[in-house]
Every structure is written in C-alpha cells, then in structure tokens.
Design a protein around this motif. Sequence first.
Motif, PDB file in Angstrom:
ATOM      1  N   THR A   1       0.827  -1.209   0.000  1.00  0.00           N
ATOM      2  CA  THR A   1       0.000   0.000   0.000  1.00  0.00           C
ATOM      3  C   THR A   1       0.861   1.259   0.000  1.00  0.00           C
ATOM      4  OG1 THR A   1      -1.685  -1.216   1.249  1.00  0.00           O
ATOM      5  CG2 THR A   1      -1.894   1.177   1.180  1.00  0.00           C
ATOM      6  N   CYS A   2       1.966   1.227   0.752  1.00  0.00           N
ATOM      7  CA  CYS A   2       2.898   2.366   0.731  1.00  0.00           C
ATOM      8  C   CYS A   2       3.485   2.543  -0.668  1.00  0.00           C
ATOM      9  CB  CYS A   2       4.019   2.141   1.746  1.00  0.00           C
ATOM     10  SG  CYS A   2       3.512   2.295   3.463  1.00  0.00           S
ATOM     11  N   GLY A   3       3.780   1.426  -1.327  1.00  0.00           N
ATOM     12  CA  GLY A   3       4.270   1.505  -2.700  1.00  0.00           C
ATOM     13  C   GLY A   3       3.228   2.124  -3.615  1.00  0.00           C
ATOM     14  N   GLN A   4       1.969   1.748  -3.440  1.00  0.00           N
ATOM     15  CA  GLN A   4       0.888   2.332  -4.242  1.00  0.00           C
ATOM     16  C   GLN A   4       0.807   3.834  -4.016  1.00  0.00           C
ATOM     17  OE1 GLN A   4      -2.960   0.547  -3.575  1.00  0.00           O
ATOM     18  NE2 GLN A   4      -4.036   2.156  -4.699  1.00  0.00           N
ATOM     19  N   TYR A   5       0.970   4.270  -2.754  1.00  0.00           N
ATOM     20  CA  TYR A   5       0.940   5.700  -2.425  1.00  0.00           C
ATOM     21  C   TYR A   5       2.068   6.447  -3.143  1.00  0.00           C
ATOM     22  CZ  TYR A   5       1.640   9.935   0.365  1.00  0.00           C
ATOM     23  OH  TYR A   5       1.826  11.235   0.760  1.00  0.00           O
ATOM     24  N   LEU A   6       3.270   5.891  -3.093  1.00  0.00           N
ATOM     25  CA  LEU A   6       4.416   6.549  -3.726  1.00  0.00           C
ATOM     26  C   LEU A   6       4.267   6.590  -5.245  1.00  0.00           C
ATOM     27  CD1 LEU A   6       7.322   5.049  -1.596  1.00  0.00           C
ATOM     28  CD2 LEU A   6       6.481   7.401  -1.543  1.00  0.00           C
ATOM     29  N   LEU A   7       3.759   5.519  -5.817  1.00  0.00           N
ATOM     30  CA  LEU A   7       3.648   5.428  -7.278  1.00  0.00           C
ATOM     31  C   LEU A   7       2.500   6.272  -7.826  1.00  0.00           C
ATOM     32  CD1 LEU A   7       4.219   1.580  -7.552  1.00  0.00           C
ATOM     33  CD2 LEU A   7       5.794   3.334  -8.377  1.00  0.00           C
ATOM     34  N   GLN A   8       1.376   6.286  -7.128  1.00  0.00           N
ATOM     35  CA  GLN A   8       0.178   6.931  -7.672  1.00  0.00           C
ATOM     36  C   GLN A   8      -0.063   8.332  -7.133  1.00  0.00           C
ATOM     37  OE1 GLN A   8      -3.092   4.198  -7.112  1.00  0.00           O
ATOM     38  NE2 GLN A   8      -2.210   2.647  -8.449  1.00  0.00           N
ATOM     39  N   VAL A   9       0.360   8.593  -5.902  1.00  0.00           N
ATOM     40  CA  VAL A   9       0.130   9.914  -5.308  1.00  0.00           C
ATOM     41  C   VAL A   9       1.365  10.797  -5.445  1.00  0.00           C
ATOM     42  CG1 VAL A   9      -0.440  11.178  -3.189  1.00  0.00           C
ATOM     43  CG2 VAL A   9      -1.568   8.994  -3.687  1.00  0.00           C
ATOM     44  N   LYS A  10       2.528  10.248  -5.137  1.00  0.00           N
ATOM     45  CA  LYS A  10       3.764  11.028  -5.184  1.00  0.00           C
ATOM     46  C   LYS A  10       4.415  11.018  -6.570  1.00  0.00           C
ATOM     47  CE  LYS A  10       3.751  12.597  -1.056  1.00  0.00           C
ATOM     48  NZ  LYS A  10       3.591  14.059  -0.840  1.00  0.00           N
ATOM     49  N   GLY A  11       3.859  10.262  -7.485  1.00  0.00           N
ATOM     50  CA  GLY A  11       4.344  10.288  -8.857  1.00  0.00           C
ATOM     51  C   GLY A  11       5.680   9.604  -9.087  1.00  0.00           C
ATOM     52  N   MET A  12       6.108   8.749  -8.175  1.00  0.00           N
ATOM     53  CA  MET A  12       7.358   8.013  -8.381  1.00  0.00           C
ATOM     54  C   MET A  12       7.146   6.936  -9.431  1.00  0.00           C
ATOM     55  SD  MET A  12       9.021   7.387  -4.633  1.00  0.00           S
ATOM     56  CE  MET A  12       9.457   8.761  -3.554  1.00  0.00           C
ATOM     57  N   ALA A  13       8.218   6.516 -10.060  1.00  0.00           N
ATOM     58  CA  ALA A  13       8.164   5.404 -11.008  1.00  0.00           C
ATOM     59  C   ALA A  13       8.804   4.189 -10.352  1.00  0.00           C
ATOM     60  CB  ALA A  13       8.912   5.764 -12.292  1.00  0.00           C
ATOM     61  N   SER A  14       8.333   3.007 -10.712  1.00  0.00           N
ATOM     62  CA  SER A  14       8.939   1.787 -10.174  1.00  0.00           C
ATOM     63  C   SER A  14      10.406   1.697 -10.593  1.00  0.00           C
ATOM     64  CB  SER A  14       8.171   0.550 -10.651  1.00  0.00           C
ATOM     65  OG  SER A  14       8.070   0.524 -12.063  1.00  0.00           O
ATOM     66  N   ASP A  15      10.763   2.386 -11.701  1.00  0.00           N
ATOM     67  CA  ASP A  15      12.155   2.424 -12.147  1.00  0.00           C
ATOM     68  C   ASP A  15      13.061   3.045 -11.094  1.00  0.00           C
ATOM     69  OD1 ASP A  15      10.864   1.602 -14.376  1.00  0.00           O
ATOM     70  OD2 ASP A  15      11.519   3.226 -15.676  1.00  0.00           O
ATOM     71  N   TRP A  16      12.512   3.945 -10.251  1.00  0.00           N
ATOM     72  CA  TRP A  16      13.282   4.583  -9.184  1.00  0.00           C
ATOM     73  C   TRP A  16      13.065   3.867  -7.857  1.00  0.00           C
ATOM     74  CZ3 TRP A  16      12.643   6.712  -4.398  1.00  0.00           C
ATOM     75  CH2 TRP A  16      13.682   7.518  -3.909  1.00  0.00           C
ATOM     76  N   LEU A  17      11.813   3.565  -7.560  1.00  0.00           N
ATOM     77  CA  LEU A  17      11.458   3.006  -6.256  1.00  0.00           C
ATOM     78  C   LEU A  17      12.105   1.651  -6.002  1.00  0.00           C
ATOM     79  CD1 LEU A  17       9.787   2.952  -3.649  1.00  0.00           C
ATOM     80  CD2 LEU A  17       7.852   2.091  -4.994  1.00  0.00           C
ATOM     81  N   VAL A  18      12.026   0.739  -6.964  1.00  0.00           N
ATOM     82  CA  VAL A  18      12.500  -0.632  -6.731  1.00  0.00           C
ATOM     83  C   VAL A  18      14.016  -0.716  -6.557  1.00  0.00           C
ATOM     84  CG1 VAL A  18      12.543  -2.985  -7.638  1.00  0.00           C
ATOM     85  CG2 VAL A  18      10.484  -1.600  -7.876  1.00  0.00           C
ATOM     86  N   PRO A  19      14.834  -0.082  -7.437  1.00  0.00           N
ATOM     87  CA  PRO A  19      16.286  -0.151  -7.209  1.00  0.00           C
ATOM     88  C   PRO A  19      16.703   0.435  -5.863  1.00  0.00           C
ATOM     89  CG  PRO A  19      15.825   0.679  -9.406  1.00  0.00           C
ATOM     90  CD  PRO A  19      14.516   0.636  -8.696  1.00  0.00           C
ATOM     91  N   VAL A  20      16.101   1.573  -5.488  1.00  0.00           N
ATOM     92  CA  VAL A  20      16.460   2.211  -4.218  1.00  0.00           C
ATOM     93  C   VAL A  20      16.038   1.338  -3.046  1.00  0.00           C
ATOM     94  CG1 VAL A  20      16.016   4.202  -2.728  1.00  0.00           C
ATOM     95  CG2 VAL A  20      16.389   4.537  -5.177  1.00  0.00           C
ATOM     96  N   ARG A  21      14.842   0.767  -3.133  1.00  0.00           N
ATOM     97  CA  ARG A  21      14.360  -0.103  -2.060  1.00  0.00           C
ATOM     98  C   ARG A  21      15.264  -1.322  -1.898  1.00  0.00           C
ATOM     99  NH1 ARG A  21      10.004  -4.846  -2.027  1.00  0.00           N
ATOM    100  NH2 ARG A  21      10.084  -5.252   0.191  1.00  0.00           N
TER     101      ARG A  21
END
Length: 300
Positions: free
Chosen positions: A28-48
């Motif tokens: 759900t936090c991932g959904q918030y970052l991707l859909q509300v904060k406009g992050m891309a999985s291209d950034w979120l997943v490598p950093v995570r």
Amino acid sequence: MKMTENKRLKRGSVLTITGGILWGISGTCGQYLLQVKGMASDWLVPVRLLCAGILLLIICFMKQGKQIFAPFKNAKDMRDLFIFGMVGMSMCQYTYFTAIGYSNAGTATVLQYIGPVLIMLYVSARAGKIPEKHELLAAALAMAGTFLLATHGKPGSLAISDRALFWGLCSAGALAVYTTQPGRLLSKYGSMVITAWGMLIGGILLGLIFRPWEKAVLLDGAAVTAMALIIVFGTIIAFACYMEGVNCVGPKKGSLLASVEPVSATVFSVLFMGVNFGLMDFVGFVCILSTVFLLTSGKE
C-alpha cells in the motif's frame, strides 16, 4: 525455561501473520508513492532493494561475521546467487511494484499469488507426473480468479488495464522463479544471507539499467516515511518475523498464515487509498487465495 509447544505455535502464528500484514502495508505504501507522489517503479524498486540489501547484510554481518561472504568462495554458488539476484529478486520486485502502479496493492498482490500454482505445475512437469486432483482444482481456481479480476465476468472487456494484468501475471511468474531457483543456496547458507545478497545484487542491476540518480524525485516528509515503512517494516522486520514464525509453525502452516498478505494489502488500499472493490473482485480474490489452502492440503 523451555517454551511449551502450544506457546511456540502461538508465537509462531503471531509472527508469521505480522510478517504478512507488514508486507501488505508495504504494498500500500508503494501504491501511495507510485500513484500519489508520482514516483516510477524504475526509481522506487532499485532504491528499495539497495537500501534493504545493505541493511540486511549489516544485520547478517553482526550475527555471522565474515561467514556472509561464503557464497562467493564457490564458483557454482556465486553463479547461482547472481542469477537469483538478477533474475529472481530484481524481477519479482520490479514486476510487483509496476503492477501496483497500474492497479492497486490488493489486486497486484492477489495476482502474484498465482505464483504457487505455477510452481506446482513446474514441479509436476519436471517430475513427469500428472498433478493430483486438488492441484488441478487449484489451477482451475487460479485461472477463474484471474478471469474475474480481469474482466468481472464479461469476456471481451477488461476491468483492469491490460498493463496491470500483464505486469501482475509477470509478477506471478517472477515469484515462481524467485521461490524455486535458490533452493540449494537457501539450505546451504540460510535465507537471511541469500536474500540480503539477492537484494543488493538485484538493486545494483536495476540501478545500472534505470539510473535512478538521474531521475528527479520529490522526497518530502510523507514520501520519506513511506519509503522507510517499505524498507524497514515491509522488508527487514517483515522478513525477520516471517522466517522466525515459519521456524516455529513449519512451512505448510506458515504458507497459510502468510496468505493474510493480500488481505492486508486489500484492506489498507481501501482504508488509505480509497480503492473500491466490487463483488467480482472479491470473488476473484477468494478463488486465487483458495489455491493456497488447496496446495498445502497435500503432502509436505
């Protein structure tokens, strides 16, 4: 004083369920970052993966010392570890969070739970045997659940986007690879060390591919908090709780208890992201999640 068997089972059940709930919160936090904060999985997943991998390795080093480097002393083990990190770990995480970005945490998590059915089919094919009746029923329910989630029972129309369905099914396939490929390494070196190295290797690979340092990302307080929840609670603490829980209750019961994850992801998506699920969605969820019970009803 030695813990009684009853207390051990209760403790293991609580820990396993806690791990599943934390994984659901992470989605759900991932959904918030991707859909509300406009992050891309291209950034979120490598950093995570990089952050979680480094933190897990530090924890492993504090417990085992230089023994954590043992997989790199054997050429075959090192090869398999790199395959796990680059194919299993990185693809499992990337496809899952990308599916969340195109749908929601609940739907993406449930679609990923088709993975155990794929594993069952793979194991049966490799053994050259026909799946048992309860296994065939699980496969049929998985297909029926996917159909209901994707079309709401109306052939020819998609209730979710084609990209959400594509990445969700890819996530199930990646989960099957993630689960089956490192078996020998897990038994030899332990799940904590292999998972930590897999995350670090997968994070480095995805980092080199997507180059997250070149992407402009707004990291305000809410985004940082969500990232911390994903990395610390949804990865490190969730994994530690789950593994300790399974150690107490066994893998079969652990798999059943961990199926609280998609339920958790669905509930938190409804409560905090305002996602609406219809009757056909819930029927599809039940069909897919019932496969967990069917596949754990046979022999160990």
